[in-house]
Design an enzyme around this catalytic site. Structure first.
Site, PDB file in Angstrom:
ATOM      1  N   LYS A  66       0.805  -1.218   0.000  1.00 41.41           N
ATOM      2  CA  LYS A  66       0.000   0.000   0.000  1.00 41.41           C
ATOM      3  C   LYS A  66       0.839   1.269   0.000  1.00 41.41           C
ATOM      4  O   LYS A  66       0.414   2.300  -0.525  1.00 41.41           O
ATOM      5  CB  LYS A  66      -0.934   0.014   1.213  1.00 41.41           C
ATOM      6  CG  LYS A  66      -2.157  -0.870   1.075  1.00 41.41           C
ATOM      7  CD  LYS A  66      -3.001  -0.824   2.334  1.00 41.41           C
ATOM      8  CE  LYS A  66      -4.365  -1.454   2.106  1.00 41.41           C
ATOM      9  NZ  LYS A  66      -5.252  -0.654   1.272  1.00 41.41           N
ATOM     10  N   ASN A 111     -11.820  -8.039   3.412  1.00 41.00           N
ATOM     11  CA  ASN A 111     -11.194  -6.851   3.996  1.00 41.00           C
ATOM     12  C   ASN A 111     -12.137  -5.662   3.918  1.00 41.00           C
ATOM     13  O   ASN A 111     -12.936  -5.541   2.988  1.00 41.00           O
ATOM     14  CB  ASN A 111      -9.855  -6.544   3.299  1.00 41.00           C
ATOM     15  CG  ASN A 111     -10.002  -5.565   2.160  1.00 41.00           C
ATOM     16  OD1 ASN A 111     -10.077  -4.347   2.362  1.00 41.00           O
ATOM     17  ND2 ASN A 111     -10.068  -6.081   0.933  1.00 41.00           N
ATOM     18  N   ARG A 112     -12.034  -4.827   4.921  1.00 37.09           N
ATOM     19  CA  ARG A 112     -12.717  -3.531   4.921  1.00 37.09           C
ATOM     20  C   ARG A 112     -11.724  -2.462   5.377  1.00 37.09           C
ATOM     21  O   ARG A 112     -12.000  -1.666   6.266  1.00 37.09           O
ATOM     22  CB  ARG A 112     -13.974  -3.576   5.793  1.00 37.09           C
ATOM     23  CG  ARG A 112     -13.792  -4.100   7.214  1.00 37.09           C
ATOM     24  CD  ARG A 112     -15.068  -3.852   8.036  1.00 37.09           C
ATOM     25  NE  ARG A 112     -14.960  -4.318   9.401  1.00 37.09           N
ATOM     26  CZ  ARG A 112     -15.409  -5.495   9.842  1.00 37.09           C
ATOM     27  NH1 ARG A 112     -15.988  -6.340   9.003  1.00 37.09           N
ATOM     28  NH2 ARG A 112     -15.276  -5.831  11.124  1.00 37.09           N
ATOM     29  N   ASN A 171      -8.634   3.793  -9.024  1.00 40.06           N
ATOM     30  CA  ASN A 171      -9.414   2.804  -8.280  1.00 40.06           C
ATOM     31  C   ASN A 171     -10.716   3.446  -7.822  1.00 40.06           C
ATOM     32  O   ASN A 171     -10.733   4.224  -6.868  1.00 40.06           O
ATOM     33  CB  ASN A 171      -8.603   2.302  -7.085  1.00 40.06           C
ATOM     34  CG  ASN A 171      -9.319   1.205  -6.316  1.00 40.06           C
ATOM     35  OD1 ASN A 171     -10.435   0.815  -6.661  1.00 40.06           O
ATOM     36  ND2 ASN A 171      -8.686   0.707  -5.271  1.00 40.06           N
ATOM     37  N   SER A 174     -13.369   0.124  -4.910  1.00 34.99           N
ATOM     38  CA  SER A 174     -13.298  -0.446  -3.568  1.00 34.99           C
ATOM     39  C   SER A 174     -14.657  -0.307  -2.895  1.00 34.99           C
ATOM     40  O   SER A 174     -15.265   0.767  -2.933  1.00 34.99           O
ATOM     41  CB  SER A 174     -12.242   0.278  -2.733  1.00 34.99           C
ATOM     42  OG  SER A 174     -12.367  -0.093  -1.367  1.00 34.99           O
ATOM     43  N   LYS A 216      -9.919   0.611 -12.674  1.00 41.39           N
ATOM     44  CA  LYS A 216     -10.233  -0.638 -11.970  1.00 41.39           C
ATOM     45  C   LYS A 216     -11.701  -0.650 -11.587  1.00 41.39           C
ATOM     46  O   LYS A 216     -12.182   0.261 -10.898  1.00 41.39           O
ATOM     47  CB  LYS A 216      -9.359  -0.792 -10.728  1.00 41.39           C
ATOM     48  CG  LYS A 216      -9.483  -2.174 -10.071  1.00 41.39           C
ATOM     49  CD  LYS A 216      -8.385  -2.406  -9.053  1.00 41.39           C
ATOM     50  CE  LYS A 216      -8.383  -3.832  -8.533  1.00 41.39           C
ATOM     51  NZ  LYS A 216      -7.252  -4.087  -7.612  1.00 41.39           N
ATOM     52  N   THR A 246     -12.640  -6.422  -5.380  1.00 44.63           N
ATOM     53  CA  THR A 246     -13.295  -7.416  -4.523  1.00 44.63           C
ATOM     54  C   THR A 246     -14.811  -7.360  -4.686  1.00 44.63           C
ATOM     55  O   THR A 246     -15.369  -6.387  -5.189  1.00 44.63           O
ATOM     56  CB  THR A 246     -12.931  -7.177  -3.051  1.00 44.63           C
ATOM     57  OG1 THR A 246     -13.311  -5.838  -2.691  1.00 44.63           O
ATOM     58  CG2 THR A 246     -11.442  -7.350  -2.823  1.00 44.63           C
ATOM     59  N   GLY A 296      -8.869 -14.270  -7.772  1.00 44.95           N
ATOM     60  CA  GLY A 296      -8.818 -15.708  -7.595  1.00 44.95           C
ATOM     61  C   GLY A 296      -7.724 -16.424  -8.351  1.00 44.95           C
ATOM     62  O   GLY A 296      -7.765 -17.652  -8.472  1.00 44.95           O
TER      63      GLY A 296
END
Length: 363
Positions: A66, A111-112, A171, A174, A216, A246, A296
């Site tokens: 990150k 994840n959050r 991005n 998310s 993304k 995700t 995946g």
């Protein structure tokens, strides 16, 4: 043959919560105790995508590094490229802990995190220090949670990191920043891309170098949502898509102990959904626009399926939690072996060969 990661390292790391274990893995890479992978060059795996040379099609997805602490160490594991971030202009702590959960039976992660990162300046210093080193290092940019103008945060990211980025990823997908996915809506996406690409054009004129920009997107899009994104993207000078982030879905999980935790699901259960969305987007945008497939990827076989579904390149992250740092080299070797087996001269020849299968799959 005994896998030393699964036999020794993983049980030790899994004694810690997932976020602490992640920090330990970053620290391990920094110490240089991790042996570098010396993969032989296989020209059949090399490609030029969006004007960039990739020695192999496997990349580390954003979310692991990150704060741009270990991009070169990741390349040393056998990845053909690495993507750092997501980076926001100001540092932010993200959501309250605990915020990463392992679903071990499914080899998945929820994840959050909420774009926790040290901000632009810390990453800029690190990336400046490695600027003369080889390797494709992309920069994933996002918006601060409290930003009054989120589009302006993306523009700031383009301008700040332009001299240092091999490519950018905007991005907007998310699920852990409230309202962020609203930027995927047709009008909002058009405004965002217009601003980002105008900033790119301005910086390119100054630098004499055009840095590619990818977008993304989420796997949870409706058919209409995919139509809208394709229409907006094809009307602009965007360099490619990354499919996908995700998912909010929990379909097909067997490890239900933590499945109710809020956040985005990644890892093996995301493979079919993300690959189907990838193929549907490939069908919509045509053959020319580059796509990076994510979600995946756990083996050479799953990486190949992404490529056959329409991806030029692939990325992974969550499956390395379960398979360890030897996974990228194993996948790259497996890709070479698959080309040997089938007498394929270039991995690019396999792209799109199963688009119709994957886009028709009910997920």
């Amino acid at each position: 043959m005994i896998d030393p990661f699964k036999r020794f390292a993983r049980p030790g790391l899994f004694l810690f919560d997932a976020e602490t274990a992640h920090g330990l893995s970053i620290a391990g890479l920094k110490t240089s105790l991790m042996p570098k992978c010396h993969l032989p060059d296989d020209p059949r795996l090399a490609q030029t995508v969006a004007g960039l040379h990739f020695p192999n099609p496997l990349g580390m997805a954003a979310g692991y590094d990150k704060n741009a602490e270990v991009p070169d160490e990741l390349l040393g594991l056998g990845f053909g490229f690495a993507e750092v971030g997501t980076l926001t202009p100001k540092p932010q702590g993200g959501n309250p802990k605990p915020r990463i959960f392992r679903l071990v039976r499914d080899e998945a992660v929820i994840n959050r995190l909420g774009f926790n990162n040290q901000g632009h300046e810390a990453a800029f210093a690190r990336l400046s220090a490695r600027a003369s080193r080889p390797g494709v290092v992309g920069i994933n940019i996002g918006a601060n949670k409290d930003a009054e103008d989120r589009i302006a945060d993306y523009v700031t990211g383009i301008r700040r990191f332009y001299p240092l980025a091999s490519y950018f990823t905007a991005n907007i997908s998310s699920p852990n920043t409230p309202g962020l996915r609203d930027l995927q809506a047709k009008d909002s996406l058009g405004h965002l891309l217009d601003a980002v690409l105008a900033a790119r054009a301005d910086e390119a004129a100054k630098a004499g170098r055009r840095v590619p920009v990818f977008l993304k997107i989420a796997p949870d899009l409706t058919e209409e949502g995919m139509d809208d994104i394709a229409e907006v993207v094809l009307a602009r000078d965007l360099d490619g898509l990354i499919v996908s982030n995700t998912t909010l879905s929990r379909d097909g999980l067997t490890d239900t102990r933590q499945a109710g935790e809020a956040g985005g699901l990644s890892g093996k259960p995301l493979f079919e959904k993300s690959t189907a969305v990838l193929a549907r987007m490939r069908h919509r945008v045509g053959s020319a626009l580059p796509i990076i497939g994510v979600g995946g990827v756990s083996s050479a076989q799953t990486a190949l399926e992404k490529i056959k579904a329409g991806a030029d390149l692939v990325q992974l992250y969550s499956c390395m939690v379960y398979e360890g740092p030897g996974l990228p080299a194993a996948i790259v070797k497996g890709l070479s072996q698959a080309l040997d087996r089938d007498g394929i001269a270039s991995i690019a020849q396999l792209r799109d060969s199963r688009v119709d299968y994957w886009r028709a799959l009910k997920v």
